[in-house]
Structure formats: C-alpha cells, structure tokens
Motif scaffolding. Structure first.
Motif, mmCIF file in Angstrom:
data_model
loop_
_atom_site.group_PDB
_atom_site.id
_atom_site.type_symbol
_atom_site.label_atom_id
_atom_site.label_comp_id
_atom_site.label_asym_id
_atom_site.label_seq_id
_atom_site.Cartn_x
_atom_site.Cartn_y
_atom_site.Cartn_z
ATOM 1 N N LEU A 26 1.079 -1.208 0.146
ATOM 2 C CA LEU A 26 0.201 -0.121 0.472
ATOM 3 C C LEU A 26 1.164 0.907 -0.097
ATOM 4 C CD1 LEU A 26 -2.670 1.253 0.403
ATOM 5 C CD2 LEU A 26 -2.395 1.209 2.703
ATOM 6 N N VAL A 27 0.782 2.087 -0.995
ATOM 7 C CA VAL A 27 1.528 2.891 -0.823
ATOM 8 C C VAL A 27 0.218 4.360 -1.032
ATOM 9 C CG1 VAL A 27 2.648 5.095 -2.116
ATOM 10 C CG2 VAL A 27 3.150 2.135 -2.720
ATOM 11 N N VAL A 28 0.695 5.258 0.379
ATOM 12 C CA VAL A 28 -0.138 6.153 0.221
ATOM 13 C C VAL A 28 0.884 7.691 0.087
ATOM 14 C CG1 VAL A 28 -1.681 7.338 2.151
ATOM 15 C CG2 VAL A 28 -1.371 4.735 2.051
ATOM 16 N N ASP A 29 0.228 8.672 -1.294
ATOM 17 C CA ASP A 29 0.361 9.923 -1.003
ATOM 18 C C ASP A 29 -0.067 11.273 -1.745
ATOM 19 O OD1 ASP A 29 2.560 12.106 -2.029
ATOM 20 O OD2 ASP A 29 4.224 10.228 -1.703
ATOM 21 N N ASP A 30 -0.517 12.444 -0.840
ATOM 22 C CA ASP A 30 -0.983 13.095 -1.613
ATOM 23 C C ASP A 30 -0.896 14.568 -2.680
ATOM 24 O OD1 ASP A 30 0.224 13.983 0.162
ATOM 25 O OD2 ASP A 30 -0.598 15.697 0.004
ATOM 26 N N ASN A 31 0.657 13.579 -2.851
ATOM 27 C CA ASN A 31 1.326 14.348 -4.405
ATOM 28 C C ASN A 31 1.684 12.961 -5.583
ATOM 29 O OD1 ASN A 31 3.428 14.219 -6.428
ATOM 30 N ND2 ASN A 31 3.347 16.020 -4.830
ATOM 31 N N GLU A 32 0.671 13.203 -6.388
ATOM 32 C CA GLU A 32 0.171 12.139 -7.271
ATOM 33 C C GLU A 32 1.223 11.822 -8.553
ATOM 34 O OE1 GLU A 32 -2.564 12.100 -12.046
ATOM 35 O OE2 GLU A 32 -3.530 13.496 -10.427
ATOM 36 N N ASP A 33 2.523 12.203 -8.786
ATOM 37 C CA ASP A 33 3.366 12.511 -8.947
ATOM 38 C C ASP A 33 4.295 11.679 -8.734
ATOM 39 O OD1 ASP A 33 3.140 14.258 -11.621
ATOM 40 O OD2 ASP A 33 3.947 15.983 -10.281
ATOM 41 N N PHE A 67 -1.282 -6.118 3.647
ATOM 42 C CA PHE A 67 -0.388 -5.906 3.100
ATOM 43 C C PHE A 67 1.096 -6.270 3.527
ATOM 44 C CE2 PHE A 67 -4.208 -2.458 2.067
ATOM 45 C CZ PHE A 67 -3.893 -2.696 0.888
ATOM 46 N N ASP A 68 1.743 -6.414 2.610
ATOM 47 C CA ASP A 68 3.026 -6.869 3.374
ATOM 48 C C ASP A 68 3.770 -5.275 3.527
ATOM 49 O OD1 ASP A 68 2.694 -10.246 1.907
ATOM 50 O OD2 ASP A 68 2.421 -8.751 0.420
ATOM 51 N N ILE A 69 3.954 -5.007 3.195
ATOM 52 C CA ILE A 69 4.502 -3.650 3.267
ATOM 53 C C ILE A 69 3.799 -2.316 3.027
ATOM 54 C CG2 ILE A 69 6.486 -2.216 2.694
ATOM 55 C CD1 ILE A 69 8.173 -4.378 2.240
ATOM 56 N N LEU A 70 3.617 -1.370 3.454
ATOM 57 C CA LEU A 70 2.675 -0.431 4.076
ATOM 58 C C LEU A 70 4.468 1.249 3.584
ATOM 59 C CD1 LEU A 70 0.882 -0.611 7.379
ATOM 60 C CD2 LEU A 70 -0.100 -0.618 5.050
ATOM 61 N N ILE A 71 3.720 2.461 2.415
ATOM 62 C CA ILE A 71 5.069 3.124 2.318
ATOM 63 C C ILE A 71 3.905 4.081 2.208
ATOM 64 C CG2 ILE A 71 6.370 3.937 0.572
ATOM 65 C CD1 ILE A 71 7.021 1.256 -0.525
ATOM 66 N N PHE A 72 4.181 5.130 3.716
ATOM 67 C CA PHE A 72 3.879 6.423 3.714
ATOM 68 C C PHE A 72 4.049 7.524 3.601
ATOM 69 C CE2 PHE A 72 0.941 3.857 7.437
ATOM 70 C CZ PHE A 72 0.440 3.353 5.880
ATOM 71 N N ASP A 73 3.231 8.725 2.988
ATOM 72 C CA ASP A 73 4.160 10.317 2.938
ATOM 73 C C ASP A 73 3.912 10.562 4.403
ATOM 74 O OD1 ASP A 73 4.779 12.506 1.964
ATOM 75 O OD2 ASP A 73 3.027 13.229 1.089
ATOM 76 N N ILE A 74 4.601 11.733 4.414
ATOM 77 C CA ILE A 74 4.665 12.678 5.925
ATOM 78 C C ILE A 74 3.618 13.398 6.250
ATOM 79 C CG2 ILE A 74 6.181 13.344 7.711
ATOM 80 C CD1 ILE A 74 7.091 10.514 7.669
ATOM 81 N N ALA A 75 4.242 14.406 5.269
ATOM 82 C CA ALA A 75 3.506 15.223 4.752
ATOM 83 C C ALA A 75 2.135 15.495 3.915
ATOM 84 C CB ALA A 75 4.636 17.152 3.989
ATOM 85 N N MET A 76 1.118 15.529 4.238
ATOM 86 C CA MET A 76 0.053 14.894 4.264
ATOM 87 C C MET A 76 -1.070 16.002 5.069
ATOM 88 S SD MET A 76 -0.702 10.932 3.167
ATOM 89 C CE MET A 76 -0.346 10.663 4.467
ATOM 90 N N GLY A 81 1.863 11.127 7.795
ATOM 91 C CA GLY A 81 2.014 9.940 8.356
ATOM 92 C C GLY A 81 2.282 9.715 9.562
ATOM 93 N N TYR A 82 3.085 9.894 10.444
ATOM 94 C CA TYR A 82 3.136 10.316 11.350
ATOM 95 C C TYR A 82 2.435 9.854 12.217
ATOM 96 C CZ TYR A 82 7.543 12.622 10.862
ATOM 97 O OH TYR A 82 8.948 13.674 10.441
ATOM 98 N N SER A 83 1.074 10.473 12.075
ATOM 99 C CA SER A 83 -0.422 9.847 12.934
ATOM 100 C C SER A 83 -0.964 9.131 11.456
ATOM 101 C CB SER A 83 -1.543 11.359 13.016
ATOM 102 O OG SER A 83 -1.006 12.065 13.650
ATOM 103 N N LEU A 84 -0.646 8.692 10.872
ATOM 104 C CA LEU A 84 -1.444 8.126 10.115
ATOM 105 C C LEU A 84 -0.766 6.001 10.708
ATOM 106 C CD1 LEU A 84 -2.888 6.034 8.200
ATOM 107 C CD2 LEU A 84 -1.111 6.936 6.456
ATOM 108 N N ILE A 85 0.804 6.366 10.766
ATOM 109 C CA ILE A 85 1.617 5.259 11.093
ATOM 110 C C ILE A 85 0.963 4.677 12.851
ATOM 111 C CG2 ILE A 85 4.129 6.250 11.943
ATOM 112 C CD1 ILE A 85 2.557 2.407 10.212
ATOM 113 N N ARG A 86 1.524 5.675 13.317
ATOM 114 C CA ARG A 86 0.629 5.438 14.850
ATOM 115 C C ARG A 86 -0.806 5.474 14.636
ATOM 116 N NH1 ARG A 86 3.197 10.740 15.741
ATOM 117 N NH2 ARG A 86 1.494 12.075 15.658
ATOM 118 N N LYS A 87 -1.973 5.448 14.551
ATOM 119 C CA LYS A 87 -3.350 4.524 14.276
ATOM 120 C C LYS A 87 -2.967 3.278 13.571
ATOM 121 C CE LYS A 87 -5.245 8.799 13.665
ATOM 122 N NZ LYS A 87 -6.484 9.856 13.210
#
Length: 151
Positions: A26-33, A67-76, A81-87
């Motif tokens: 799972l890749v989470v990022d608010d930046n489309e590029d 998911f086997d791995i999570l990849i999260f952007d921090i500045a969303m 991303g910090y809050s997301l990973i804690r949740k």
C-alpha cells in the motif's frame, strides 16, 4: 546512450534482487507525481500496488485488506504520516498483525527521521524516490520481518 546504461543496470538490479513478485504494498501519498513514480517502480518489480491519496482512505483499505509493506508519505494534509502510522499500529495490534512500514518524505531533518521511527516506521526514504533505494529498503524490511530479529 544513458538509457541503455541505465537499462542494463536496472536489469542487473532485478537479477540480484530477491523476488518481489506478488507482494502486496500500500502506497499512500497526496502528491500524484510521487504516487505514480513509486507505483511505477514497484510494479516494474512485480509488486501488486494499492494506492491511496489520504490517510482516511488508507485506514479503510487497511481495515479490509492485508498488505506485506506500507509506504506512507509524511507531509499529507489533515492527517500526516506520523499520525497515520500510529493509528495503523494501534489497529494492527488489535488484529495481532505487524506490517513493516516505510516513511517516504521530502523532509530531511534528523528530527523528522527520529520521529518517523518513534511513530512506528521501520524504514525512511527521501523523495524523490530512487528505485534502488526503495527496493533495498523493502528487501531489508522483508528480511527483518521474516527473520523477526531486526537484522
């Protein structure tokens, strides 16, 4: 000429890389590029990629899929991303699951790096993401999660 050189090194990377075929990431990022680039890199290694553009969307996906791995952007926006990973860590602990996670960020400070690990990430990659760095981090985490000893 540079493309042939890069292509031959890319092929060398694939030949020396443990198989990532079939991994669910799972890749989470608010930046489309950034989301498109990360997805392209992962799919070129045979990874099955699911994407989200917000923390709320990611939480819903994590509730319904493994998911086997999570990849999260921090500045969303709204939920970073910090809050997301804690949740996610709270949610997965209740489900008795542990999924390795990588912070993907343009932030380069030592404080950001430390906060990422304190929040629950096991990896940290700077944007713009480089294929070799991303794949190395994933294989390191897979070794970590399979061995269970952090080495």
């Amino acid at each position: 000429m540079a493309n042939n050189y890069e292509d031959s090194h890319r092929q060398d990377d694939i030949n020396h890389c443990p198989s990532l075929e079939g991994l669910q990431i799972l890749v989470v990022d608010d930046n489309e590029d950034s989301l498109v680039l990360t997805t392209f890199i992962l799919e070129s290694y045979g990874v099955q990629v699911t994407t989200a553009t917000s923390a709320l969307e990611a939480l819903e996906l994590i509730k319904n899929c493994r998911f086997d791995i999570l990849i999260f952007d921090i500045a969303m926006p709204k939920v970073d991303g910090y809050s997301l990973i804690r949740k996610v860590r709270q949610m997965l602990t209740l489900q008795k699951q542990h999924t390795p996670a990588i912070a993907l960020t343009a932030l380069t400070s030592e404080d950001s790096y430390n906060l990422a690990f304190l929040s629950g990430f096991q990896g940290y990659i700077h944007k713009p993401v480089e294929a070799s760095v991303l794949i190395t981090e994933i294989t390191k985490l897979l070794g970590f999660s399979q061995e269970g000893n952090g080495e």
